[in-house]
Design a protein around this motif. Sequence first.
Motif, PDB file in Angstrom:
ATOM      1  N   ARG A  55       0.828  -1.203   0.000  1.00  0.00           N
ATOM      2  CA  ARG A  55       0.000   0.000   0.000  1.00  0.00           C
ATOM      3  C   ARG A  55       0.867   1.260   0.000  1.00  0.00           C
ATOM      4  N   ILE A  56       2.012   1.213   0.675  1.00  0.00           N
ATOM      5  CA  ILE A  56       2.933   2.351   0.643  1.00  0.00           C
ATOM      6  C   ILE A  56       3.468   2.543  -0.775  1.00  0.00           C
ATOM      7  N   ALA A  57       3.868   1.433  -1.421  1.00  0.00           N
ATOM      8  CA  ALA A  57       4.367   1.505  -2.798  1.00  0.00           C
ATOM      9  C   ALA A  57       3.272   2.007  -3.744  1.00  0.00           C
ATOM     10  N   PHE A  58       2.054   1.545  -3.524  1.00  0.00           N
ATOM     11  CA  PHE A  58       0.905   1.973  -4.323  1.00  0.00           C
ATOM     12  C   PHE A  58       0.677   3.477  -4.157  1.00  0.00           C
ATOM     13  N   GLY A  59       0.736   3.947  -2.918  1.00  0.00           N
ATOM     14  CA  GLY A  59       0.561   5.370  -2.664  1.00  0.00           C
ATOM     15  C   GLY A  59       1.626   6.203  -3.349  1.00  0.00           C
ATOM     16  N   CYS A  60       2.882   5.744  -3.283  1.00  0.00           N
ATOM     17  CA  CYS A  60       3.969   6.474  -3.944  1.00  0.00           C
ATOM     18  C   CYS A  60       3.749   6.522  -5.450  1.00  0.00           C
ATOM     19  N   ALA A  61       3.380   5.386  -6.029  1.00  0.00           N
ATOM     20  CA  ALA A  61       3.205   5.311  -7.488  1.00  0.00           C
ATOM     21  C   ALA A  61       2.080   6.213  -7.954  1.00  0.00           C
ATOM     22  N   THR A  62       0.938   6.167  -7.279  1.00  0.00           N
ATOM     23  CA  THR A  62      -0.215   6.950  -7.727  1.00  0.00           C
ATOM     24  C   THR A  62      -0.046   8.437  -7.430  1.00  0.00           C
ATOM     25  N   THR A  63       0.581   8.759  -6.298  1.00  0.00           N
ATOM     26  CA  THR A  63       0.802  10.169  -5.975  1.00  0.00           C
ATOM     27  C   THR A  63       1.781  10.792  -6.952  1.00  0.00           C
ATOM     28  N   THR A  64       2.848  10.066  -7.286  1.00  0.00           N
ATOM     29  CA  THR A  64       3.826  10.574  -8.247  1.00  0.00           C
ATOM     30  C   THR A  64       3.179  10.794  -9.603  1.00  0.00           C
TER      31      THR A  64
END
Length: 427
Positions: A300-309
């Motif tokens: 979920r942290i990786a997902f958040g980074c990917a979508t926010t970027t």
Amino acid sequence: MSDAPRVETSDDDDETPVSRELADLARELSEDIDAVVATVTRYIADTIDDLSAETGLTDLLTASVHGNVSTILHVMGNKIPLDHLQPTTAAVEYAFRLAQRNVSANALVRAYHLGAHEMQRVVLQRMETRGLAPQRTIDVISEFATMEHQYIDWIIRYVLNAYESERQRWSDMPGSVLVSAIEDLMTDPGRGATRFETKTGYALKRTHLAVIAWDPDPESSARRLHSRILAAAGVIDAPAPPLQVTIDETTVWNWIPVDADAVRTLDLTRLRESMGGAHLAMGEPLWGPEGFKRSHEQARIAFGCATTTATATGRRSRAVTSYAEPGLAATALIAKDTPEARIWVRETLGPLAADTPQAAESRETLATYLAENRSLIRTAELLHVHKNTVRYRITRILADLDAERRVGDTLDLALALRVHEHLGHGP
């Protein structure tokens, strides 16, 4: 993603000084609507955790806000009665998506009230620049507040009905019991393990790789994502089928049984190809019930980074984003306090933080150079330029930074470059 509101104009042509001021203000705000929408969206996402950028629904939230702001401006400018309005598709779709994800209706209601509050602040700021008599300003703001309150009351009742209908439909679909079992396990991995295995048939005493698959293509479907994960599990050589849970029509949570060594030597090119254009965020391979939970938290942290970027930069997410990537976890932590993170990035990068093509080229060159252990040859290969071009750029970049005494801790530089990519340019 936004759509124009469907409205019918009023035949009432009677104008008062206040209505004329509101119409002028509506035209002014309409010309700057993208900035207004960005301000309101950011306030909602930063205030309500369930609606934060890490949900991956920022584009849909933006579209919903755009539709609502557009409608309010139409009402302001044309004195349109509420019973002539129709909610925009994006506003209803956002309510559907929150219902599918089991996000509380309270978060949806708060979003509308917070958005209305921020919109009032925007209107107040604009009115302060118009040079009207104090009483006229008060009258205009009061009229706007009354109109906005009536609209918010109307739209909340509409989207809540849509939310409740979709929540009931989604809860009756296959897989809803899996979501319940997973939530129990996440709350208490030790005591919930037996109940979880009984309900799902998925064994916990092994190594799990949690991944989140999503597809921004509106024509995509959860069924397509499920098939892509099965293909990815084949690339990873999973010894057993993955556990898959549909979160909404464009997002699927997955746990793939794996051999930890196989993941560490994984061919990322084959994995990207197996996703067929969809995106994947990965945790690390971890053991047992606690590993099941923690690997998912990492995904979920990786997902958040990917979508926010992707949202900040306007680019599509990378096909595969892994929590194991150097600096990703630190980036996510630093970026949680967005205002302070932006200040730190500007202080660390200096001229490299500028919003110019040359600064963007310099950031990409330096980030690649540091990630490749200062290898000119490897950096040149990845950037598709000559080695001497990389040498020239790096020499110039370091000279510019050294002139401002910003060369020192290259770890800070590398991390600041990553946070900048994650957040994009902003205030």
